[in-house]
Scaffold this motif. Structure first.
Motif, PDB file in Angstrom:
ATOM      1  N   LEU A   1     -76.718  22.211 -50.954  1.00 45.19           N
ATOM      2  CA  LEU A   1     -77.457  20.913 -51.436  1.00 45.19           C
ATOM      3  C   LEU A   1     -77.906  20.202 -50.555  1.00 45.19           C
ATOM      4  CD1 LEU A   1     -74.206  20.026 -53.633  1.00 45.19           C
ATOM      5  CD2 LEU A   1     -76.299  20.835 -54.550  1.00 45.19           C
ATOM      6  N   PRO A   2     -78.834  19.235 -50.757  1.00 45.45           N
ATOM      7  CA  PRO A   2     -79.117  18.051 -49.836  1.00 45.45           C
ATOM      8  C   PRO A   2     -78.059  17.322 -49.308  1.00 45.45           C
ATOM      9  CG  PRO A   2     -80.553  18.130 -51.805  1.00 45.45           C
ATOM     10  CD  PRO A   2     -79.423  19.098 -52.140  1.00 45.45           C
ATOM     11  N   PRO A   3     -78.022  16.997 -47.928  1.00 45.51           N
ATOM     12  CA  PRO A   3     -76.475  16.256 -47.266  1.00 45.51           C
ATOM     13  C   PRO A   3     -76.207  15.157 -48.190  1.00 45.51           C
ATOM     14  CG  PRO A   3     -78.577  16.621 -45.799  1.00 45.51           C
ATOM     15  CD  PRO A   3     -79.054  16.888 -47.234  1.00 45.51           C
ATOM     16  N   CYS A   4     -77.063  14.554 -49.018  1.00 46.39           N
ATOM     17  CA  CYS A   4     -76.336  13.288 -49.584  1.00 46.39           C
ATOM     18  C   CYS A   4     -75.715  13.592 -51.094  1.00 46.39           C
ATOM     19  CB  CYS A   4     -77.613  12.239 -49.912  1.00 46.39           C
ATOM     20  SG  CYS A   4     -78.891  13.005 -51.317  1.00 46.39           S
ATOM     21  N   TYR A   5     -75.665  14.756 -51.184  1.00 50.28           N
ATOM     22  CA  TYR A   5     -74.958  15.348 -52.487  1.00 50.28           C
ATOM     23  C   TYR A   5     -73.772  15.986 -52.118  1.00 50.28           C
ATOM     24  CZ  TYR A   5     -79.086  13.798 -54.793  1.00 50.28           C
ATOM     25  OH  TYR A   5     -80.068  12.835 -55.258  1.00 50.28           O
ATOM     26  N   ARG A   6     -73.505  16.257 -50.942  1.00 49.83           N
ATOM     27  CA  ARG A   6     -72.223  16.910 -50.296  1.00 49.83           C
ATOM     28  C   ARG A   6     -71.032  16.067 -50.221  1.00 49.83           C
ATOM     29  NH1 ARG A   6     -75.338  20.083 -45.268  1.00 49.83           N
ATOM     30  NH2 ARG A   6     -77.085  20.711 -46.512  1.00 49.83           N
ATOM     31  N   GLN A   7     -69.746  16.780 -50.445  1.00 57.02           N
ATOM     32  CA  GLN A   7     -68.588  15.943 -50.596  1.00 57.02           C
ATOM     33  C   GLN A   7     -68.263  15.350 -49.023  1.00 57.02           C
ATOM     34  OE1 GLN A   7     -65.390  18.164 -52.416  1.00 57.02           O
ATOM     35  NE2 GLN A   7     -63.988  16.195 -52.366  1.00 57.02           N
ATOM     36  N   GLU A   8     -68.550  16.336 -48.078  1.00 61.23           N
ATOM     37  CA  GLU A   8     -68.053  15.719 -46.645  1.00 61.23           C
ATOM     38  C   GLU A   8     -68.992  14.547 -46.164  1.00 61.23           C
ATOM     39  OE1 GLU A   8     -71.055  19.506 -46.265  1.00 61.23           O
ATOM     40  OE2 GLU A   8     -69.324  18.863 -47.732  1.00 61.23           O
ATOM     41  N   ASN A   9     -69.891  14.250 -47.085  1.00 61.05           N
ATOM     42  CA  ASN A   9     -70.743  13.148 -46.199  1.00 61.05           C
ATOM     43  C   ASN A   9     -70.566  11.831 -47.216  1.00 61.05           C
ATOM     44  OD1 ASN A   9     -72.202  14.646 -44.407  1.00 61.05           O
ATOM     45  ND2 ASN A   9     -73.687  15.399 -45.959  1.00 61.05           N
ATOM     46  N   TYR A  10     -69.635  11.937 -48.296  1.00 65.33           N
ATOM     47  CA  TYR A  10     -69.571  10.949 -49.351  1.00 65.33           C
ATOM     48  C   TYR A  10     -69.201   9.681 -48.908  1.00 65.33           C
ATOM     49  CZ  TYR A  10     -69.085   8.945 -54.072  1.00 65.33           C
ATOM     50  OH  TYR A  10     -69.210   8.319 -55.430  1.00 65.33           O
ATOM     51  N   SER A  11     -68.169   9.775 -47.939  1.00 67.61           N
ATOM     52  CA  SER A  11     -67.375   8.626 -47.441  1.00 67.61           C
ATOM     53  C   SER A  11     -68.585   7.807 -46.339  1.00 67.61           C
ATOM     54  CB  SER A  11     -66.177   8.967 -46.249  1.00 67.61           C
ATOM     55  OG  SER A  11     -66.546   9.636 -45.468  1.00 67.61           O
ATOM     56  N   SER A  12     -69.096   8.706 -45.838  1.00 70.75           N
ATOM     57  CA  SER A  12     -70.435   7.992 -44.751  1.00 70.75           C
ATOM     58  C   SER A  12     -71.448   7.192 -45.578  1.00 70.75           C
ATOM     59  CB  SER A  12     -71.000   9.070 -44.135  1.00 70.75           C
ATOM     60  OG  SER A  12     -70.186   9.608 -43.095  1.00 70.75           O
ATOM     61  N   LEU A  13     -71.608   7.797 -46.772  1.00 71.31           N
ATOM     62  CA  LEU A  13     -72.863   7.056 -47.753  1.00 71.31           C
ATOM     63  C   LEU A  13     -71.998   5.782 -48.019  1.00 71.31           C
ATOM     64  CD1 LEU A  13     -74.008   9.786 -50.202  1.00 71.31           C
ATOM     65  CD2 LEU A  13     -75.333   8.648 -48.368  1.00 71.31           C
ATOM     66  N   LYS A  14     -70.900   5.576 -48.608  1.00 71.83           N
ATOM     67  CA  LYS A  14     -69.956   4.369 -48.848  1.00 71.83           C
ATOM     68  C   LYS A  14     -70.274   3.495 -47.701  1.00 71.83           C
ATOM     69  CE  LYS A  14     -66.562   6.110 -52.447  1.00 71.83           C
ATOM     70  NZ  LYS A  14     -66.938   4.940 -53.385  1.00 71.83           N
ATOM     71  N   GLU A  15     -69.730   3.754 -46.542  1.00 74.08           N
ATOM     72  CA  GLU A  15     -69.764   3.045 -45.453  1.00 74.08           C
ATOM     73  C   GLU A  15     -71.160   2.411 -44.940  1.00 74.08           C
ATOM     74  OE1 GLU A  15     -68.298   5.550 -42.297  1.00 74.08           O
ATOM     75  OE2 GLU A  15     -66.337   5.800 -43.245  1.00 74.08           O
ATOM     76  N   ASN A  16     -72.215   3.135 -45.310  1.00 74.01           N
ATOM     77  CA  ASN A  16     -73.709   2.769 -44.944  1.00 74.01           C
ATOM     78  C   ASN A  16     -74.390   1.990 -46.012  1.00 74.01           C
ATOM     79  OD1 ASN A  16     -74.037   3.461 -42.085  1.00 74.01           O
ATOM     80  ND2 ASN A  16     -73.255   5.319 -43.024  1.00 74.01           N
ATOM     81  N   MET A  17     -73.839   1.890 -47.138  1.00 70.19           N
ATOM     82  CA  MET A  17     -74.619   1.395 -48.254  1.00 70.19           C
ATOM     83  C   MET A  17     -75.187   0.251 -48.462  1.00 70.19           C
ATOM     84  SD  MET A  17     -75.826   3.034 -51.014  1.00 70.19           S
ATOM     85  CE  MET A  17     -74.963   4.463 -50.978  1.00 70.19           C
ATOM     86  N   ASP A  18     -74.467  -0.882 -47.416  1.00 72.73           N
ATOM     87  CA  ASP A  18     -74.887  -2.227 -47.162  1.00 72.73           C
ATOM     88  C   ASP A  18     -76.127  -2.298 -46.596  1.00 72.73           C
ATOM     89  OD1 ASP A  18     -73.677  -1.261 -44.828  1.00 72.73           O
ATOM     90  OD2 ASP A  18     -72.919  -3.172 -44.533  1.00 72.73           O
ATOM     91  N   LYS A  19     -76.688  -1.336 -46.040  1.00 69.72           N
ATOM     92  CA  LYS A  19     -77.984  -1.081 -45.049  1.00 69.72           C
ATOM     93  C   LYS A  19     -79.083  -0.742 -46.005  1.00 69.72           C
ATOM     94  CE  LYS A  19     -75.436   0.513 -40.955  1.00 69.72           C
ATOM     95  NZ  LYS A  19     -75.246   1.525 -39.950  1.00 69.72           N
ATOM     96  N   LEU A  20     -78.869  -0.469 -47.267  1.00 69.97           N
ATOM     97  CA  LEU A  20     -80.027  -0.045 -48.051  1.00 69.97           C
ATOM     98  C   LEU A  20     -80.345  -1.287 -48.889  1.00 69.97           C
ATOM     99  CD1 LEU A  20     -81.741   2.153 -49.494  1.00 69.97           C
ATOM    100  CD2 LEU A  20     -79.724   2.428 -51.268  1.00 69.97           C
ATOM    101  N   GLN A  21     -81.792  -1.476 -48.812  1.00 67.49           N
ATOM    102  CA  GLN A  21     -82.337  -2.301 -49.875  1.00 67.49           C
ATOM    103  C   GLN A  21     -83.582  -1.466 -50.680  1.00 67.49           C
ATOM    104  OE1 GLN A  21     -85.129  -5.591 -48.814  1.00 67.49           O
ATOM    105  NE2 GLN A  21     -86.063  -4.415 -46.824  1.00 67.49           N
ATOM    106  N   VAL A  22     -83.602  -1.950 -51.940  1.00 67.24           N
ATOM    107  CA  VAL A  22     -84.659  -1.255 -52.909  1.00 67.24           C
ATOM    108  C   VAL A  22     -85.785  -2.177 -53.187  1.00 67.24           C
ATOM    109  CG1 VAL A  22     -84.998   0.383 -54.842  1.00 67.24           C
ATOM    110  CG2 VAL A  22     -82.726   0.330 -53.566  1.00 67.24           C
TER     111      VAL A  22
END
Length: 369
Positions: A245-266
């Motif tokens: 799977l692409p890295p952003c859809y793997r379980q082992e990376n989920y906590s990192s996504l949460k931690e860095n989500m405030d850096k995203l603007q759309v």
């Protein structure tokens, strides 16, 4: 930028996956913690993949507001729910799991978003990854094959060596009706079922034969069972190993996504226009998908020259070529622009030709050298 995308009705999900692979992106951009990144939103995969590298910021831009809506929907889920629900709404656990996840997610959304996603998921019960116009077209090829050919394709993901895999492909598929069926399905005429025909205006190469040659090349150079895009195109989400799977859809990376989500603007708008704006000057690295597919070669050169006009711009930009081949020649008129084309990695989708890197060098750096 004079893109053919301005001539489309941007009112639906055209891409439910990002087809430009994350590993090629990572190797090309070498993302650091001080980087401010720009990426085409599309389905949001690479915006999320970039966050996993802990940059200073990620800006996702798209002309299509519905594509942005999908990324914001994923952002909401990541910030408020556990991985199991995220995994489910993507479609990776089947339709029943999608429906159960939907029941938990929808009540947490604003009213307008509830209405949109209720209708969307009713129309796409298989989940987010299966919902795009292009994805539905790509997966439709497998259904055109007879039972014997389907079984042969499935055997391709059983090999542990490239040599054995390629020999099997040549013996069993290349010498059968599979070849012509593939070329016909991916012809320019049929390709318009997955990509709006307006987007094919500037293509340099014809789809079916070119894509078949690229598939053959991939079969000769990398293990198909380890390639997410090959497996998705031919089998959808069936028996998809977690590690491909692409890295952003793997379980082992989920906590990192949460931690860095405030850096995203759309943001809604064109990526090149953003780069030419005052806020865009902070961007150090950008991944522009294959947006130059939809402009002329003259327009591409004009875009590069426009980006080079600001003397302090220090930017590394990458994009992928599909059928409209941009960046084959170095722009001789501007010494600040450095172009490099490279072959794609084994993780890439076979239908891309290559990736191009453009480096915009600040005037001061030229003087120092």
């Amino acid at each position: 930028m004079n893109s053919e995308f301005y001539n489309l009705d941007l009112d639906r999900i055209r891409y439910s996956l990002v087809w430009e692979d994350s590993q090629t992106l990572y190797r090309s951009l070498k993302i650091g913690t001080n980087d401010h990144l720009l990426v085409i939103t599309s389905a949001g995969c690479n915006a999320l993949n970039m966050l996993l590298k802990n940059p200073a910021s990620v800006t996702a831009a798209d002309l299509n507001p519905v594509q942005n809506k999908m990324l914001l929907f994923k952002q909401h889920i990541i910030m408020n729910f556990d991985y199991e629900l995220y995994h489910a709404i993507l479609g990776l656990a089947g339709e029943t799991a999608v429906n159960e996840a939907k029941q938990r997610i929808l009540p947490t959304l604003p009213a307008a978003d509830q209405a949109f996603w209720t209708a969307f998921l009713e129309e796409n019960p298989g989940g987010l990854l299966l919902s795009g116009k292009l994805e539905k077209f790509m997966m439709g090829f497998h259904r055109t094959l007879n039972q014997e050919q389907q079984e042969l394709i499935h055997q391709l993901i059983a090999f542990d060596t490239i040599d054995a895999q390629y020999k099997f492909f040549l013996d069993k598929l290349d010498n059968s009706s599979f070849k012509q069926t593939f070329i016909t399905y991916y012809s320019d005429e049929n390709l318009s079922n997955g990509r709006d025909p307006k987007l094919l205006k500037h293509v340099d190469e014809s789809g079916g034969i070119v894509f078949y040659k690229r598939l053959l090349l991939q079969a000769s150079s990398s293990l198909l069972k380890e390639n997410f895009y090959f497996r998705f195109i031919f089998f959808g989400l069936q028996d998809l190993p977690h590690h491909v799977l692409p890295p952003c859809y793997r379980q082992e990376n989920y906590s990192s996504l949460k931690e860095n989500m405030d850096k995203l603007q759309v943001i809604q708008g064109e990526a090149v226009e953003y780069l030419l704006s005052a806020p865009g000057l902070k961007i150090t690295k950008a991944s522009l998908s294959n947006i130059f597919e939809y402009i002329s070669h003259q327009e591409f050169e004009e875009v590069c020259l426009s980006l080079a006009k600001h003397p302090d711009r220090d930017l590394k930009l990458i994009f992928w070529n599909l059928l409209n081949i941009q960046g084959e020649n170095l722009l001789q008129s501007e010494s600040r622009i450095k172009l490099k084309s490279q072959s794609l990695a084994q993780e890439s989708c076979f239908y891309f030709k290559n990736q191009v890197q453009i480096q915009f060098v600040p005037v001061m750096s030229l003087h120092l050298t």
